[in-house]
Design a protein around this motif. Sequence first.
Motif, PDB file in Angstrom:
ATOM      1  N   MET A 151     -12.664  15.446   3.930  1.00 45.62           N
ATOM      2  CA  MET A 151     -12.089  15.459   2.598  1.00 45.62           C
ATOM      3  C   MET A 151     -11.111  14.299   2.504  1.00 45.62           C
ATOM      4  SD  MET A 151     -11.668  19.493   1.616  1.00 45.62           S
ATOM      5  CE  MET A 151     -10.594  19.924   2.970  1.00 45.62           C
ATOM      6  N   LYS A 152     -10.977  13.753   1.343  1.00 40.75           N
ATOM      7  CA  LYS A 152     -10.241  12.505   1.159  1.00 40.75           C
ATOM      8  C   LYS A 152      -8.771  12.631   1.538  1.00 40.75           C
ATOM      9  CE  LYS A 152      -8.838   9.099  -2.291  1.00 40.75           C
ATOM     10  NZ  LYS A 152      -7.419   9.241  -1.928  1.00 40.75           N
ATOM     11  N   PRO A 153      -8.314  11.792   2.469  1.00 40.00           N
ATOM     12  CA  PRO A 153      -6.881  11.718   2.737  1.00 40.00           C
ATOM     13  C   PRO A 153      -6.249  10.702   1.792  1.00 40.00           C
ATOM     14  CG  PRO A 153      -8.037  10.325   4.274  1.00 40.00           C
ATOM     15  CD  PRO A 153      -9.090  10.946   3.389  1.00 40.00           C
ATOM     16  N   THR A 154      -4.944  10.725   1.679  1.00 41.64           N
ATOM     17  CA  THR A 154      -4.230   9.703   0.923  1.00 41.64           C
ATOM     18  C   THR A 154      -3.933   8.535   1.846  1.00 41.64           C
ATOM     19  OG1 THR A 154      -3.222  11.334  -0.553  1.00 41.64           O
ATOM     20  CG2 THR A 154      -2.172   9.173  -0.427  1.00 41.64           C
ATOM     21  N   LEU A 155      -4.408   7.372   1.475  1.00 38.13           N
ATOM     22  CA  LEU A 155      -4.213   6.190   2.310  1.00 38.13           C
ATOM     23  C   LEU A 155      -2.850   5.568   2.007  1.00 38.13           C
ATOM     24  CD1 LEU A 155      -7.744   4.518   2.140  1.00 38.13           C
ATOM     25  CD2 LEU A 155      -6.884   6.253   3.728  1.00 38.13           C
ATOM     26  N   TRP A 184     -15.490   9.482  -4.190  1.00 36.31           N
ATOM     27  CA  TRP A 184     -14.051   9.277  -4.095  1.00 36.31           C
ATOM     28  C   TRP A 184     -13.620   8.043  -4.882  1.00 36.31           C
ATOM     29  CZ3 TRP A 184     -12.861   9.922   1.871  1.00 36.31           C
ATOM     30  CH2 TRP A 184     -13.277  11.196   2.279  1.00 36.31           C
ATOM     31  N   THR A 185     -12.367   8.020  -5.204  1.00 34.18           N
ATOM     32  CA  THR A 185     -11.773   6.826  -5.793  1.00 34.18           C
ATOM     33  C   THR A 185     -10.380   6.650  -5.214  1.00 34.18           C
ATOM     34  OG1 THR A 185     -11.254   5.657  -7.861  1.00 34.18           O
ATOM     35  CG2 THR A 185     -10.792   8.031  -7.799  1.00 34.18           C
ATOM     36  N   PHE A 186      -9.960   5.403  -5.071  1.00 31.18           N
ATOM     37  CA  PHE A 186      -8.684   5.084  -4.447  1.00 31.18           C
ATOM     38  C   PHE A 186      -7.801   4.361  -5.454  1.00 31.18           C
ATOM     39  CE2 PHE A 186     -11.955   5.317  -1.224  1.00 31.18           C
ATOM     40  CZ  PHE A 186     -11.359   6.097  -0.239  1.00 31.18           C
ATOM     41  N   ASP A 187      -6.535   4.785  -5.534  1.00 33.84           N
ATOM     42  CA  ASP A 187      -5.650   4.153  -6.507  1.00 33.84           C
ATOM     43  C   ASP A 187      -5.088   2.849  -5.940  1.00 33.84           C
ATOM     44  OD1 ASP A 187      -3.211   4.638  -5.034  1.00 33.84           O
ATOM     45  OD2 ASP A 187      -3.187   6.681  -5.806  1.00 33.84           O
ATOM     46  N   PRO A 188      -4.505   2.008  -6.798  1.00 30.17           N
ATOM     47  CA  PRO A 188      -4.016   0.698  -6.352  1.00 30.17           C
ATOM     48  C   PRO A 188      -3.015   0.769  -5.206  1.00 30.17           C
ATOM     49  CG  PRO A 188      -4.133   0.753  -8.742  1.00 30.17           C
ATOM     50  CD  PRO A 188      -4.404   2.149  -8.282  1.00 30.17           C
ATOM     51  N   LEU A 191      -4.934   1.076  -1.954  1.00 28.39           N
ATOM     52  CA  LEU A 191      -5.589  -0.168  -1.568  1.00 28.39           C
ATOM     53  C   LEU A 191      -4.581  -1.185  -1.036  1.00 28.39           C
ATOM     54  CD1 LEU A 191      -8.112  -0.464  -4.527  1.00 28.39           C
ATOM     55  CD2 LEU A 191      -8.482   0.545  -2.258  1.00 28.39           C
ATOM     56  N   THR A 192      -3.419  -1.210  -1.645  1.00 33.27           N
ATOM     57  CA  THR A 192      -2.357  -2.102  -1.156  1.00 33.27           C
ATOM     58  C   THR A 192      -1.905  -1.678   0.237  1.00 33.27           C
ATOM     59  OG1 THR A 192      -1.592  -2.605  -3.394  1.00 33.27           O
ATOM     60  CG2 THR A 192      -0.018  -2.964  -1.596  1.00 33.27           C
ATOM     61  N   ALA A 193      -1.740  -0.374   0.442  1.00 29.79           N
ATOM     62  CA  ALA A 193      -1.329   0.129   1.752  1.00 29.79           C
ATOM     63  C   ALA A 193      -2.376  -0.201   2.811  1.00 29.79           C
ATOM     64  CB  ALA A 193      -1.095   1.640   1.686  1.00 29.79           C
ATOM     65  N   LEU A 194      -3.651  -0.095   2.441  1.00 28.69           N
ATOM     66  CA  LEU A 194      -4.723  -0.404   3.387  1.00 28.69           C
ATOM     67  C   LEU A 194      -4.693  -1.877   3.774  1.00 28.69           C
ATOM     68  CD1 LEU A 194      -7.268   0.666   4.859  1.00 28.69           C
ATOM     69  CD2 LEU A 194      -8.592  -0.132   2.865  1.00 28.69           C
ATOM     70  N   LYS A 195      -4.524  -2.740   2.807  1.00 24.07           N
ATOM     71  CA  LYS A 195      -4.478  -4.171   3.107  1.00 24.07           C
ATOM     72  C   LYS A 195      -3.297  -4.505   4.004  1.00 24.07           C
ATOM     73  CE  LYS A 195      -4.645  -8.741   0.965  1.00 24.07           C
ATOM     74  NZ  LYS A 195      -4.785  -9.497  -0.309  1.00 24.07           N
ATOM     75  N   THR A 196      -2.144  -3.925   3.718  1.00 26.10           N
ATOM     76  CA  THR A 196      -0.960  -4.160   4.548  1.00 26.10           C
ATOM     77  C   THR A 196      -1.200  -3.694   5.972  1.00 26.10           C
ATOM     78  OG1 THR A 196       0.507  -3.938   2.632  1.00 26.10           O
ATOM     79  CG2 THR A 196       1.493  -3.623   4.822  1.00 26.10           C
ATOM     80  N   TRP A 197      -1.842  -2.538   6.121  1.00 25.87           N
ATOM     81  CA  TRP A 197      -2.128  -1.982   7.453  1.00 25.87           C
ATOM     82  C   TRP A 197      -3.087  -2.868   8.232  1.00 25.87           C
ATOM     83  CZ3 TRP A 197      -6.878   0.127   9.188  1.00 25.87           C
ATOM     84  CH2 TRP A 197      -6.810   0.829  10.402  1.00 25.87           C
ATOM     85  N   VAL A 198      -4.132  -3.356   7.568  1.00 26.93           N
ATOM     86  CA  VAL A 198      -5.087  -4.232   8.244  1.00 26.93           C
ATOM     87  C   VAL A 198      -4.421  -5.535   8.650  1.00 26.93           C
ATOM     88  CG1 VAL A 198      -7.204  -5.589   7.978  1.00 26.93           C
ATOM     89  CG2 VAL A 198      -7.130  -3.230   7.155  1.00 26.93           C
ATOM     90  N   GLN A 199      -3.662  -6.127   7.753  1.00 31.56           N
ATOM     91  CA  GLN A 199      -3.003  -7.392   8.071  1.00 31.56           C
ATOM     92  C   GLN A 199      -2.049  -7.262   9.253  1.00 31.56           C
ATOM     93  OE1 GLN A 199      -1.375  -8.298   4.172  1.00 31.56           O
ATOM     94  NE2 GLN A 199      -2.982  -9.809   3.779  1.00 31.56           N
ATOM     95  N   ASN A 221     -16.869  -0.177  -1.746  1.00 30.47           N
ATOM     96  CA  ASN A 221     -16.447  -1.525  -2.136  1.00 30.47           C
ATOM     97  C   ASN A 221     -14.981  -1.585  -2.551  1.00 30.47           C
ATOM     98  OD1 ASN A 221     -18.710  -3.063  -1.581  1.00 30.47           O
ATOM     99  ND2 ASN A 221     -19.628  -2.744  -3.600  1.00 30.47           N
ATOM    100  N   GLN A 222     -14.452  -0.483  -3.067  1.00 31.30           N
ATOM    101  CA  GLN A 222     -13.020  -0.470  -3.337  1.00 31.30           C
ATOM    102  C   GLN A 222     -12.229  -0.808  -2.079  1.00 31.30           C
ATOM    103  OE1 GLN A 222     -12.211   3.475  -5.463  1.00 31.30           O
ATOM    104  NE2 GLN A 222     -10.772   2.064  -6.447  1.00 31.30           N
ATOM    105  N   LEU A 223     -12.617  -0.210  -0.977  1.00 29.90           N
ATOM    106  CA  LEU A 223     -11.903  -0.432   0.280  1.00 29.90           C
ATOM    107  C   LEU A 223     -12.197  -1.810   0.859  1.00 29.90           C
ATOM    108  CD1 LEU A 223     -12.427   3.046   2.000  1.00 29.90           C
ATOM    109  CD2 LEU A 223     -10.537   2.298   0.545  1.00 29.90           C
ATOM    110  N   VAL A 224     -13.480  -2.160   0.913  1.00 34.56           N
ATOM    111  CA  VAL A 224     -13.865  -3.432   1.536  1.00 34.56           C
ATOM    112  C   VAL A 224     -13.308  -4.618   0.759  1.00 34.56           C
ATOM    113  CG1 VAL A 224     -15.833  -4.907   2.128  1.00 34.56           C
ATOM    114  CG2 VAL A 224     -15.925  -2.451   2.600  1.00 34.56           C
ATOM    115  N   GLN A 225     -13.428  -4.583  -0.558  1.00 30.23           N
ATOM    116  CA  GLN A 225     -12.987  -5.716  -1.373  1.00 30.23           C
ATOM    117  C   GLN A 225     -11.479  -5.810  -1.489  1.00 30.23           C
ATOM    118  OE1 GLN A 225     -15.649  -4.695  -4.765  1.00 30.23           O
ATOM    119  NE2 GLN A 225     -16.435  -6.776  -4.549  1.00 30.23           N
ATOM    120  N   ALA A 226     -10.781  -4.715  -1.221  1.00 26.24           N
ATOM    121  CA  ALA A 226      -9.321  -4.766  -1.240  1.00 26.24           C
ATOM    122  C   ALA A 226      -8.779  -5.541  -0.054  1.00 26.24           C
ATOM    123  CB  ALA A 226      -8.743  -3.353  -1.233  1.00 26.24           C
TER     124      ALA A 226
END
Length: 367
Positions: A151-155, A184-188, A191-199, A221-226
């Motif tokens: 089930m979807k966690p909050t990223l 699922w859908t992810f809010d902005p 996506l920002t938190a995910l990018k910061t974590w990857v970087q 694609n929401q996740l990959v393109q973010a």
Amino acid sequence: MPMKHPSETKMASDLHSTQASTRLGRSRPFSLRAMGALFFIGLPIAACAATGKSEPSDFGGSSGGSGSSNGGGGGTSSGGTITLGGGGADGSMDAKAARPQRCDDSGKCTCFNIASIGVPGDTGFQGTDNTSAFTTYLNSESSAQVDMYEMKPTLNAAFLDQYDVLIIQWLVTGETGGTGTGYWTFDPDELTALKTWVQAGGGIITLSGYDASSQEVTPLNQLVQAVTDMSYGTADVLGTVSTSNYCLGESDPLSGWVQTTPIGKHINEVGAFHGRPITPGTATVDCTDGTYVYAAHEDVGMGHVFAYTDEWVTYTSQWFGIDAGASCADASPATVYQVPQFWYNAISYASQATQCPFMLMGPINLQ
């Protein structure tokens, strides 16, 4: 983290069946904790490509048969070592600080943490396959602690900072006739938190091809393109000859692997069935047939992202083959494909920035 030749370790016989991924429609907790973290338990080395063997002695190692030019899953194996957190192939350092150990109530500790996010595959060979081989791989043969979120966690930062690698699976809340429902859908902010974590050094592995509907790529694609220049297309690729490949668990052999990339090395073929193509952008291509790109990876800051076309690399038939007697002995996924090598390459790459004082070991299939 050094890795040993398969003769130095044997996979635990316990398949952790009680921790195996639950199918859609069953009640399940928010997080299924699959604690397979033991001191010096190994991460098998994988390939691209499920059965019911309860005690595989190695994943594609030297017991699988003789080596061949077509890159069989068995054949000559050789040990090798890598150190996660050692930086890139060019000698640059991109390692983040070693994380504190996490210990369970029994005193077993690990510092390398994986989250599997999304519903695992539930079809596979003749619609009766399972992902127990992959679950066992994560639970018993890795130095990681694995948490599974169906089930979807909050990223957000609090969630992401617990993990070194995310494995992104089927991002749906339900299923009807092989088609996902409740994408699922992810809010902005997520996506920002995910990018910061990857970087900052996080790693992502994305899979596709779970769904009869092309809408499956929308949350993916929401996740990959973010985070990257990559994206998944909506075309249905592979699977055109699968029904004639009974011995291969009805999968199509996917070749075209680039041996000089961290993902493609030591891989000649793995099985696939109805995946989605990848538009790589500026990412490095790991597998292509000249028309479609099936695998690509991209470095993002200190982090690493690997996108793959399909999910059949998680099915048990693609790891061990099927029970079809002697007629399939030389044409089984266990001898033709390099699934353990695929997963070893993928997780080793995605976790490149991770520093952890635990050993990874498993079969390395060298052709």
